[in-house]
Scaffold this active site. Structure first.
Site, short mmCIF file in Angstrom:
data_model
loop_
_atom_site.label_atom_id
_atom_site.label_comp_id
_atom_site.label_asym_id
_atom_site.label_seq_id
_atom_site.Cartn_x
_atom_site.Cartn_y
_atom_site.Cartn_z
N HIS A 1 65.84 28.26 10.82
CA HIS A 1 67.03 27.28 11.44
C HIS A 1 66.24 26.00 11.95
O HIS A 1 65.26 26.14 11.51
CB HIS A 1 67.89 28.24 12.54
CG HIS A 1 67.00 28.13 14.34
ND1 HIS A 1 66.40 29.29 14.44
CD2 HIS A 1 67.02 27.23 15.21
CE1 HIS A 1 65.96 29.28 15.81
NE2 HIS A 1 66.46 27.87 16.62
N HIS B 1 72.53 31.37 13.66
CA HIS B 1 72.35 29.94 13.78
C HIS B 1 71.23 29.38 13.04
O HIS B 1 70.40 29.89 12.59
CB HIS B 1 71.86 28.78 15.68
CG HIS B 1 70.97 29.25 15.77
ND1 HIS B 1 70.31 30.38 15.82
CD2 HIS B 1 70.34 28.47 16.97
CE1 HIS B 1 68.98 30.36 16.97
NE2 HIS B 1 68.94 28.83 17.06
N HIS C 1 63.27 21.18 17.08
CA HIS C 1 62.22 21.67 16.80
C HIS C 1 63.89 22.06 15.20
O HIS C 1 64.09 22.35 15.23
CB HIS C 1 62.24 22.78 17.48
CG HIS C 1 63.08 23.68 17.91
ND1 HIS C 1 64.41 23.65 18.88
CD2 HIS C 1 63.45 25.20 17.39
CE1 HIS C 1 65.00 24.49 18.62
NE2 HIS C 1 64.37 25.01 18.03
N HIS D 1 66.39 33.16 25.63
CA HIS D 1 67.65 32.15 25.54
C HIS D 1 68.89 33.22 25.58
O HIS D 1 69.39 34.33 25.58
CB HIS D 1 68.06 31.97 24.37
CG HIS D 1 67.07 31.29 23.38
ND1 HIS D 1 66.41 30.05 24.22
CD2 HIS D 1 66.51 31.03 21.90
CE1 HIS D 1 65.92 28.85 23.05
NE2 HIS D 1 65.09 29.67 22.21
N TYR E 1 58.14 28.16 22.13
CA TYR E 1 58.52 27.01 21.62
C TYR E 1 56.75 26.36 21.49
O TYR E 1 56.82 26.38 22.71
CB TYR E 1 58.86 25.73 22.45
CG TYR E 1 60.76 25.99 22.18
CD1 TYR E 1 61.31 25.55 21.08
CD2 TYR E 1 61.55 27.19 23.49
CE1 TYR E 1 62.58 25.55 20.57
CE2 TYR E 1 62.70 26.87 22.46
CZ TYR E 1 63.27 26.52 21.46
OH TYR E 1 64.11 26.74 21.06
N GLU F 1 59.35 26.72 16.86
CA GLU F 1 59.79 27.11 17.33
C GLU F 1 59.39 28.97 16.92
O GLU F 1 59.85 29.05 15.65
CB GLU F 1 61.24 28.42 17.46
CG GLU F 1 61.95 28.77 18.75
CD GLU F 1 63.32 28.47 19.11
OE1 GLU F 1 64.03 28.47 18.15
OE2 GLU F 1 63.33 29.59 19.94
#
Lengths: 308, 308, 308, 308
Positions: free
Chosen positions: B151, B199, B213, B245, B254, B264
């Site tokens: 993503h 996502h 990112h 997260h 990251y 990431e």
């Protein structure tokens, strides 16, 4: 327009002892009992938000009553109904409430004789986490703590007919198939998906209307070990595992519910897309496709021979 | 008809030193270099089958040139082009080969100023595994051995405008959003998907055209530890992690590529469906949404403040 | 004075095809070949620093030639030699170099007929990591990449005699034992340790001089899956696994080397101390003690019946 | 004769609010409260069998009252007492019961001013699992569910003096040390062990009598993620992590108890033996030795600067 079939919505399964089944699915698998009617129990996993994903129905034998897939929109439902009729399927309408807590839908038979339904709406229950600022997992999970169901595997006398049906009438995509040899195309078995998982449904050779297993998703490999421990503590009959699948790359334990329905706890696998080229397994390597570690012919025969 | 947008097809990214970038993406991340043109490198992960998912382009600064999403069919492409025009977007056609190894498509700008493209065809390369009887993973993986991209996260001066655009013109669905408080609906940030991952793209407040990112998928949590070890061995600059997260439930490191593009490595997260109710994060709990372990205001400020 | 017996120093094992054995132990297990003499190969794991932990010796059959335990100091060696003689063992001195790269030691037979040796010094090779500022793991590991050997399990006609010998003459401690019932004390089988692992050696009923298996340590559960994948890729014959042991709580795959010696990859287990009360397994629950998931009588019989 | 010092027996720690401490250690860490006296709480982990491994003592400040190591036999205790006196330590006898539930022992001060005790007997409580046919883990674990304590790290004005003391008077072995450069031998910091873990105690530069942290063992890497999630849910203040240590290869989260005592959840690391050559870390690479991923000077300064 919408996204068509979203996922396996629920399996409706026969059990020979509803109370023993409740204990197993609630206390061992960690499902939530969301309702109980005269002869049936309704269950959901902690990460599912619809009213139920499993219906357990008192009967004198094990096996699959029907499977129902959730469709995104009513426009999709109508489109799929048309596709089914064009394909020659005999489709009947299911009225709102005919399935407990489930809205209007359609019912039809696969070439393999299995009853399948499509529906759009089911009463909303919500995950076991709040909708606002949720923690990554809920407190108080029980036993295996399975978050959701994942897929089912059915048997068919002529698998390729049902595979064709699912792909052409319902827009399933194929991730992997078993073929006679590298140059063969006709699927002896096939793994089909609508979500981005390697399979929402799979079809292997066997008797028509047969259920090989339905599967629960687990989030990672270590959860299989926990599941195995929980199964042993509760005297659940393990069939095979912990194993790796060559097909789907998933990892697995197969086991039986108290009525003899085979279940699976499954994790891993790749992300599948409709444009992904189909992976082929040739029959001479099939044992590795099924159990990558212990790829023994006698295991495969025992494994594929028992269905409900 | 088809399935619309399937996935993030490729990111086209500026780097300030193409050779240093090559070393990083190939030797540290384990991507395969599939082609090299005058000023650009083309890369794919071992579990990707299209020609490339990353284009690295020599420039005097870091940042995103454009992102391209893969669409299932040309019928879908036409439909989406119409939706874009109806939404008021200025759409131009991209001819076959205008993007190296990529077929015909469309180009337009998001309200945030980012250039986005849609395409249907890219030259096929195949996974690093055979199509017949594949092992679950290939031999000879290098460094992190990332299987695929996952993503990207972009910044926008007015995120909700871009969120609206992506949802209405391109049929993205929302998994999670940041809102002012429990009763607010307007997204301050949003996580959007077309696949069943939480996502494919996310939008947070920041400068227009900004890249926060882009992310690589890793198959499981332990792979993050391996990635961190590899990063340390190669003196890759780690930004944050290993962290959890709250938003998406994913786990993460990251880090920066040699040009300063933030990347990431990501794993975990739930399966997302279009009918899943949107999860809300209120701004007072946002630090936990971003870094669930070390939910420190100063970390979040540093983290969200640096973009390219 | 020192710490007595430190660990299983090396196993000396017969193989029927030295080249096939080399391929297996080096290319599949990832051991380093540190030397080769006329009829023997010397191997060590990447996290071992002594010259070798396995000797493979060309023979016409599989099985254990002898096992050797490393003792901390020569003072310890002398003390243990005295204890052995007091216990009635017939002890002979092993001269420096009689075992390739190994210093002076003692040799004796267990009541079960197995040859055991003790030694203090072996030529130092060093781990596959530098002594200064080492990374947590070395680059270029091959196949399973086993860091070290862990323990061995032998068979005895009268296990309790050998258990007594090891505990009284050599100061082994017992972590777990199989007994007839809760009130029984005489060990039918026993797991013994000198390190803080649950077993450095174990004894089960069977023929005298028999080897059931010797085991490699793996650092975590996911490494078992990797090992299983590697075994399948290399057509290694897997015996059982992935399984959980009730006894030791470890997790395991059993498999055979090309000559038919059973090996194990093992991980997990608790920290064991000399003051830890001995865990008992009653024979009626023994199947669960051995294979916690698939606790089937027929598996156990096949498993315990095959030795070399 | 016996095995000398077996392990860190218990830490006796000051807390500023006993009830807040109880909630933290019992409800978050999952320790069992085994006794309560006027001003102190006694706790053990589920995999520990002695009466307690932690004493929490009401005070007006945080910090270490004393640490006590368990010795195998009274013969060992006497031998160590003699060694301590020969080394010049001022040793006093601790009578049976002077420490609640603890037998006779000795007390002395390290060169760093810390009070250390040795004891042989503590009242037996038993693990949270039965002694006969135990499952691999107990039901009903709370929060982090830490099985046991693992080690502690103290600060000293002149670490090498305390290191010498522990090695010469108490037969600790060194696994790793920080030195000025590759050719230096004098330890600036050192990691010492009596069990086969990489450290039962470590000494770093800082104020005399200082406690940097004491640590809980967790069984595997994924348990750190669970711990981090639990810490976040309970608003435990995380200091650093999830991180990899270069030193010991362990993986870690550092955090503070409600009184400000730093704790660690730790997993991984190699098996350490007395004959293992000492690993050296040079000061220029020390940041990587401490936090292998985020090896930042400012983190290390903050990390090593705060002690109790």
């Amino acid at each position: 327009m919408g996204e068509g079939i979203l996922r396996l919505g629920f399996v409706d399964v026969r059990v020979t002892d509803l109370e023993a089944a409740r204990k197993h699915y609630v206390e061992v698998m960690g499902m939530q009992e969301t309702a109980r009617t005269g002869d049936a129990l309704y269950l959901k996993g902690w990460d599912e938000y619809d009213h139920h994903s499993i219906v357990l129905r008192q009967s004198d034998r094990a096996g699959l009553v029907k499977m129902a897939f959730k469709v995104h929109t009513y426009e999709d439902l109508e489109r799929l109904e048309n596709q089914l009729r064009q394909y020659g399927a005999s489709v009947t309408r299911v009225s709102n409430g005919e399935n407990f807590k489930v809205g209007e839908g359609v019912r039809f038979k696969l070439p393999s004789g299995h009853t399948m339904e499509l529906f759009v709406d089911m009463e909303y229950k919500g995950k076991a986490l709040p909708q606002v600022n949720p923690a990554p997992w809920p407190e108080g999970l029980v036993g295996v703590g399975a978050p959701r169901i994942d897929h089912l595997l059915i048997t068919a006398d002529k698998p390729h007919e049902t595979v064709d049906f699912l792909m052409k009438a319902l827009n399933f995509y194929m991730s992997e198939k078993v073929v006679e040899n590298e140059r063969s195309e006709t699927p002896i078995s096939a793994w089909l998906f609508r979500s981005n998982t390697p399979h929402d449904i799979a079809i292997i050779p066997g008797k028509d209307e047969g259920l090989h297993h339905f599967a629960f998703w687990l989030d990672e490999f270590n959860d299989l070990r926990k599941a195995g421990d929980v199964f042993s503590k509760h005297d659940v009959s393990i069939d095979v595992g912990i194993e790796r699948h060559g097909i789907t790359r998933g990892q697995t334990i197969y086991y039986f519910d108290p009525s003899g329905n085979r279940n699976e706890v499954f994790t891993g696998g790749y992300i599948a897309y409709p444009d992904m080229p189909v992976v082929k397994w040739t029959v001479d390597q099939l044992t590795r496709g099924i159990f990558y570690f212990n790829h023994r012919q006698e295991w495969i025969e025992a494994f594929t021979g028992v269905t409900t």
